[in-house]
Design a protein around this motif. Structure first.
Motif, PDB file in Angstrom:
ATOM      1  N   UNK A   1      58.348  52.740  50.391  1.00 41.81           N
ATOM      2  CA  UNK A   1      59.038  52.413  49.146  1.00 41.81           C
ATOM      3  C   UNK A   1      60.215  51.491  49.460  1.00 41.81           C
ATOM      4  N   UNK A   2      60.791  50.900  48.411  1.00 38.98           N
ATOM      5  CA  UNK A   2      61.949  50.029  48.624  1.00 38.98           C
ATOM      6  C   UNK A   2      63.083  50.792  49.307  1.00 38.98           C
ATOM      7  N   UNK A   3      63.298  52.028  48.880  1.00 43.79           N
ATOM      8  CA  UNK A   3      64.353  52.830  49.478  1.00 43.79           C
ATOM      9  C   UNK A   3      64.064  53.109  50.945  1.00 43.79           C
ATOM     10  N   UNK A   4      62.804  53.410  51.260  1.00 41.20           N
ATOM     11  CA  UNK A   4      62.441  53.684  52.643  1.00 41.20           C
ATOM     12  C   UNK A   4      62.620  52.450  53.521  1.00 41.20           C
TER      13      UNK A   4
ATOM     14  N   UNK B   1      71.922  59.257  60.537  1.00 39.36           N
ATOM     15  CA  UNK B   1      71.596  59.719  59.187  1.00 39.36           C
ATOM     16  C   UNK B   1      72.821  59.805  58.278  1.00 39.36           C
ATOM     17  N   UNK B   2      73.924  60.257  58.830  1.00 42.08           N
ATOM     18  CA  UNK B   2      75.150  60.366  58.025  1.00 42.08           C
ATOM     19  C   UNK B   2      75.620  58.993  57.568  1.00 42.08           C
TER      20      UNK B   2
ATOM     21  N   UNK C   1      75.845  57.475  53.730  1.00 48.35           N
ATOM     22  CA  UNK C   1      77.080  56.910  53.176  1.00 48.35           C
ATOM     23  C   UNK C   1      76.851  55.489  52.671  1.00 48.35           C
ATOM     24  N   UNK C   2      76.073  54.710  53.398  1.00 47.51           N
ATOM     25  CA  UNK C   2      75.814  53.317  53.017  1.00 47.51           C
ATOM     26  C   UNK C   2      75.022  53.221  51.719  1.00 47.51           C
ATOM     27  N   UNK C   3      74.056  54.118  51.549  1.00 53.58           N
ATOM     28  CA  UNK C   3      73.170  54.057  50.386  1.00 53.58           C
ATOM     29  C   UNK C   3      73.554  55.022  49.271  1.00 53.58           C
TER      30      UNK C   3
ATOM     31  N   UNK D   1      67.893  62.140  55.865  1.00 51.81           N
ATOM     32  CA  UNK D   1      67.040  62.712  56.903  1.00 51.81           C
ATOM     33  C   UNK D   1      65.593  62.842  56.424  1.00 51.81           C
ATOM     34  N   UNK D   2      65.432  63.236  55.158  1.00 55.10           N
ATOM     35  CA  UNK D   2      64.084  63.361  54.591  1.00 55.10           C
ATOM     36  C   UNK D   2      63.385  62.015  54.554  1.00 55.10           C
ATOM     37  N   UNK D   3      64.112  60.971  54.164  1.00 53.71           N
ATOM     38  CA  UNK D   3      63.547  59.623  54.149  1.00 53.71           C
ATOM     39  C   UNK D   3      63.094  59.209  55.544  1.00 53.71           C
ATOM     40  N   UNK D   4      63.932  59.476  56.538  1.00 54.86           N
ATOM     41  CA  UNK D   4      63.591  59.103  57.907  1.00 54.86           C
ATOM     42  C   UNK D   4      62.312  59.824  58.348  1.00 54.86           C
ATOM     43  N   UNK D   5      62.204  61.099  58.034  1.00 54.23           N
ATOM     44  CA  UNK D   5      61.012  61.869  58.409  1.00 54.23           C
ATOM     45  C   UNK D   5      59.761  61.315  57.736  1.00 54.23           C
ATOM     46  N   UNK D   6      59.878  60.949  56.467  1.00 52.92           N
ATOM     47  CA  UNK D   6      58.728  60.400  55.748  1.00 52.92           C
ATOM     48  C   UNK D   6      58.308  59.050  56.317  1.00 52.92           C
TER      49      UNK D   6
END
Length: 232
Positions: free
Chosen positions: A166-169, A182-183, A187-189, A197-202
């Motif tokens: 996705x665009x966010x990913x 991840x922190x 903060x950036x987004x 963390x969930x996005x990174x895992x996906x």
């Protein structure tokens, strides 16, 4: 030392006996770690990772019989060793072979002259499922190698594989490749750390990579991030 039920089970792989002995003394000095095997070749490292039921292999890049890169690749490709992490040690942080080791499945790298406390922290970090002490140095290393005339051939996902994100990913992946944890990504987004963390895992699942180190490689090799955009 007998490994307790909670101890991190470490295999040390280096062809220099004195280096292994020094690392063994250091690791054994930590109450939460135990050396469960020492290997002088890559092939021995792979065998010991299985036989000693290791959690982590501290792997030298250059070894006889089977080098650390190929040994890492064999460990990463073996489903029975899926839980075994590899922390690569090298002489210089500009070593292009480190990138190949990360491609092969290593979770991070350190230079051999790192401070003792940093090595122990790195073992804990990698064993816990994270990658690297700081992704920033890895991003810079990858950038230097991919920018150079002897850049290794690509082995990561093709650009079209990013279409599954996705665009966010894609935003998250780009920030990870630039060295943010991840922190910092959160903060950036404007996200919560858990969401980041969930996005990174996906993303790892979609790109079929083992951990954060391979995400950085994938971002560069897919063209999402270019060497010129790497942190300095």
């Amino acid at each position: 030392m007998t490994a307790g039920p909670e101890a991190i089970r470490v295999v040390l792989a280096d062809d220099q006996t004195l280096v292994r002995s020094a690392f063994a003394m250091l690791v054994e000095s930590a109450p939460d770690m135990a050396v469960v095997g020492e290997a002088g070749t890559g092939r021995e490292a792979v065998a010991l990772a299985r036989e000693a039921v290791a959690d982590l292999v501290v792997m030298d890049v250059r070894m006889p019989d089977l080098d650390g890169i190929e040994a890492t690749r064999l460990i990463a490709a073996d489903e029975d060793l899926a839980g075994v992490k590899v922390l690569v040690l090298t002489t210089y942080d500009t070593d292009e072979y480190v990138v190949e080791a990360l491609r092969a499945g290593a979770s991070g790298f350190l230079v051999k002259d790192t401070r003792p406390a940093e090595l122990l922290d790195a073992i804990r970090t990698v064993a816990s499922g994270e990658s690297l002490l700081s992704p920033g140095p890895t991003a810079r290393l990858i950038a230097r190698v991919l920018r150079g005339p002897l850049a290794p051939g690509t082995g990561g996902p093709a650009p079209q594989s990013l279409a599954t994100l996705s665009d966010r990913e894609r935003q998250v992946l780009e920030l990870v490749a630039r060295g943010l944890n991840n922190t910092e990504v959160a903060a950036t987004l404007g996200l919560s750390p858990l969401t980041a963390k969930t996005h990174v895992s996906r993303i790892m699942g979609k790109l079929c990579v083992r951990d954060r180190a391979q995400l950085v490689i994938a971002a560069y090799e897919s063209g999402l991030v270019t060497p010129s955009a790497a942190p300095g």
